[in-house]
Design an enzyme around this catalytic site. Structure first.
Site, short mmCIF file in Angstrom:
data_model
loop_
_atom_site.label_atom_id
_atom_site.label_comp_id
_atom_site.label_asym_id
_atom_site.label_seq_id
_atom_site.Cartn_x
_atom_site.Cartn_y
_atom_site.Cartn_z
N GLU A 128 24.93 4.53 13.84
CA GLU A 128 24.20 6.48 13.98
C GLU A 128 23.07 6.52 14.68
O GLU A 128 22.02 8.08 14.28
CB GLU A 128 23.92 6.34 12.49
CG GLU A 128 25.03 6.60 12.02
CD GLU A 128 25.44 7.09 10.34
OE1 GLU A 128 24.41 7.44 9.89
OE2 GLU A 128 26.24 7.13 9.45
N ASN A 171 27.97 1.28 15.67
CA ASN A 171 28.35 1.71 14.81
C ASN A 171 27.88 2.96 14.31
O ASN A 171 26.70 3.27 14.52
CB ASN A 171 28.10 0.75 13.46
CG ASN A 171 29.58 1.50 11.95
OD1 ASN A 171 30.71 1.06 12.36
ND2 ASN A 171 29.17 1.43 10.88
N HIS A 208 35.17 8.15 9.07
CA HIS A 208 35.57 9.27 7.44
C HIS A 208 36.55 9.88 7.91
O HIS A 208 35.44 11.97 8.98
CB HIS A 208 34.22 9.22 7.18
CG HIS A 208 33.09 8.35 6.55
ND1 HIS A 208 33.17 7.76 5.66
CD2 HIS A 208 32.31 7.51 7.59
CE1 HIS A 208 32.73 6.12 5.82
NE2 HIS A 208 31.47 6.13 7.13
N GLU A 236 34.75 2.14 8.18
CA GLU A 236 34.10 2.62 7.17
C GLU A 236 35.51 3.32 6.32
O GLU A 236 35.17 4.76 6.13
CB GLU A 236 32.39 3.68 6.93
CG GLU A 236 32.18 2.14 7.72
CD GLU A 236 30.50 2.78 7.62
OE1 GLU A 236 30.63 4.31 6.68
OE2 GLU A 236 29.37 2.50 8.12
N ASP A 238 37.33 6.62 5.38
CA ASP A 238 38.09 6.87 4.70
C ASP A 238 38.37 8.47 4.67
O ASP A 238 37.76 8.43 5.68
CB ASP A 238 37.57 6.73 2.96
CG ASP A 238 35.87 7.92 3.19
OD1 ASP A 238 35.92 7.91 4.70
OD2 ASP A 238 35.09 7.32 2.94
C1 XIL Z 1 26.85 5.49 2.34
C2 XIL Z 1 27.08 4.92 1.00
O1 XIL Z 1 28.71 5.03 0.47
C3 XIL Z 1 26.17 5.29 -0.53
O2 XIL Z 1 26.53 4.07 -1.79
C4 XIL Z 1 25.63 6.11 -0.50
O3 XIL Z 1 24.66 6.20 -1.54
C5 XIL Z 1 24.94 6.72 1.09
O4 XIL Z 1 25.54 5.28 1.77
N1 XIL Z 1 27.88 6.32 6.72
C6 XIL Z 1 26.85 4.20 6.62
C7 XIL Z 1 27.79 4.12 5.59
O5 XIL Z 1 26.55 3.50 7.68
O6 XIL Z 1 25.85 3.16 5.36
C8 XIL Z 1 27.10 5.39 4.65
O7 XIL Z 1 27.46 4.11 3.11
C9 XIL Z 1 28.37 6.17 4.49
C10 XIL Z 1 27.73 6.70 5.75
#
Ligand code: XIL
Length: 300
Positions: A128, A171, A208, A236, A238
């Protein structure tokens, strides 16, 4: 094949999940994990605040739990993440001297990668780093502000020396829509790295998504990154309310791109999700398969 991992393996891909060490005692959770998934990402346990909470003192117990458990079951491991502005301890955030911060960053990368050397298929070396919105530039962070935008290149070079066998990934989120300025900014960075021989092997697209699922250009974005000579991974995944079609479209896009090497969902049951209010995952709170599960399996 009858499971996500086995189905993905038929095309040489992996299907993974983010895992929390604190849930490894939950039999429903581990039952699904071991039945369905052949790759594991630590949801929080390999982040900087977990692994180096104070300078030079490293704690790997929870990350080790996840790594050892996965290894014992033949599941692959993704490393997440080495350099990120978030979940970063205050002691790093307050460094103002460039030589100090460079040394601290390199030492963190080297120490964490050494711990899992040879056991991680892909590492999110930098997470990020780009800003949201229309700038297409890197976001402000202690790393950018003190070291300059060259911190990303520095991190990748250090990572390559630490574990030459790991694929090194950049990422990010909201880089799925091809025309977005943020996507373009990341694309330009990766193109520049490849042209100058900076070691980078993959781009992780977090994915996401809202209920609409991936943007129409998602497969184009994957192909365009891949055409630079890197693998792409969905890291990641969802999707709000988990519409089956939205999951199927995401998975199809990956399957249609040869260099899309695997998919990770960000949790197992809806109750495990960081977005649990949106029920965005493939298993419900009781651990039952949701319609999105079948759509995902069928799309592979
Ligand atoms: C999130 C986790 O799922 C949570 O448990 C934590 O509180 C915050 O981080 N981008 C990412 C992940 O790269 O590491 C994040 O994970 C979600 C957003």
């Amino acid at each position: 094949a009858g499971t996500l991992g086995a189905q993905a393996a038929q095309s040489g891909r992996y299907f993974g999940a983010a895992v929390a060490a604190g849930k490894l005692g939950d039999g429903t959770y581990t039952g699904i994990l071991d039945r369905e998934f052949n790759s594991v990402t630590a949801e929080n346990e390999m982040k900087w605040d977990a692994t180096e909470p104070s300078r030079g003192s490293f704690t790997f117990s929870r990350a080790d739990q996840i790594a050892q458990r996965a290894q014992a079951r033949g599941q692959r491991l993704r490393g997440h993440t080495l350099v990120w502005h978030s979940q970063l301890p205050g002691w790093v955030n307050s460094i103002r001297d460039a030589n100090t911060l460079r040394g601290v960053m390199n030492n963190h990368i080297t120490t964490v990668m050494n711990r899992y050397k040879g056991r991680i298929h892909s590492w999110d070396v930098v997470n990020e780093a780009f800003a949201d919105g229309g700038s297409g530039q890197m976001r402000g962070s202690v790393f950018r502000d003190v070291l300059g935008t060259g911190f990303v290149e520095q991190a990748f070079r250090t990572a390559r020396s630490a574990d030459p066998a790991a694929k090194l990934c950049y990422n990010d989120y909201n880089i799925e829509n091809w025309s977005d300025a943020k996507t373009q900014g990341v694309y330009r960075m990766v193109r520049d790295f490849k042209s100058r021989g900076v070691p980078i092997d993959c781009v992780g697209l977090q994915a996401h998504f809202g209920a609409g699922g991936p943007p129409g250009s998602f497969q184009t974005t994957l192909s365009n990154f891949a055409a630079l000579g890197v693998d792409v991974q969905i890291t990641e995944l969802d999707i709000a309310q988990a519409p089956p079609t939205a999951y199927a479209n995401t998975v199809r896009a990956c399957m249609n791109v040869a260099r899309c090497t695997g998919i990770t969902v960000w949790g197992i049951r809806d109750s495990d999700s960081w977005r649990s209010g949106e029920n965005p995952l493939l298993f419900d709170r009781s651990g039952n398969k949701k319609p999105a599960y079948n759509a995902t399996l069928t799309a592979m």
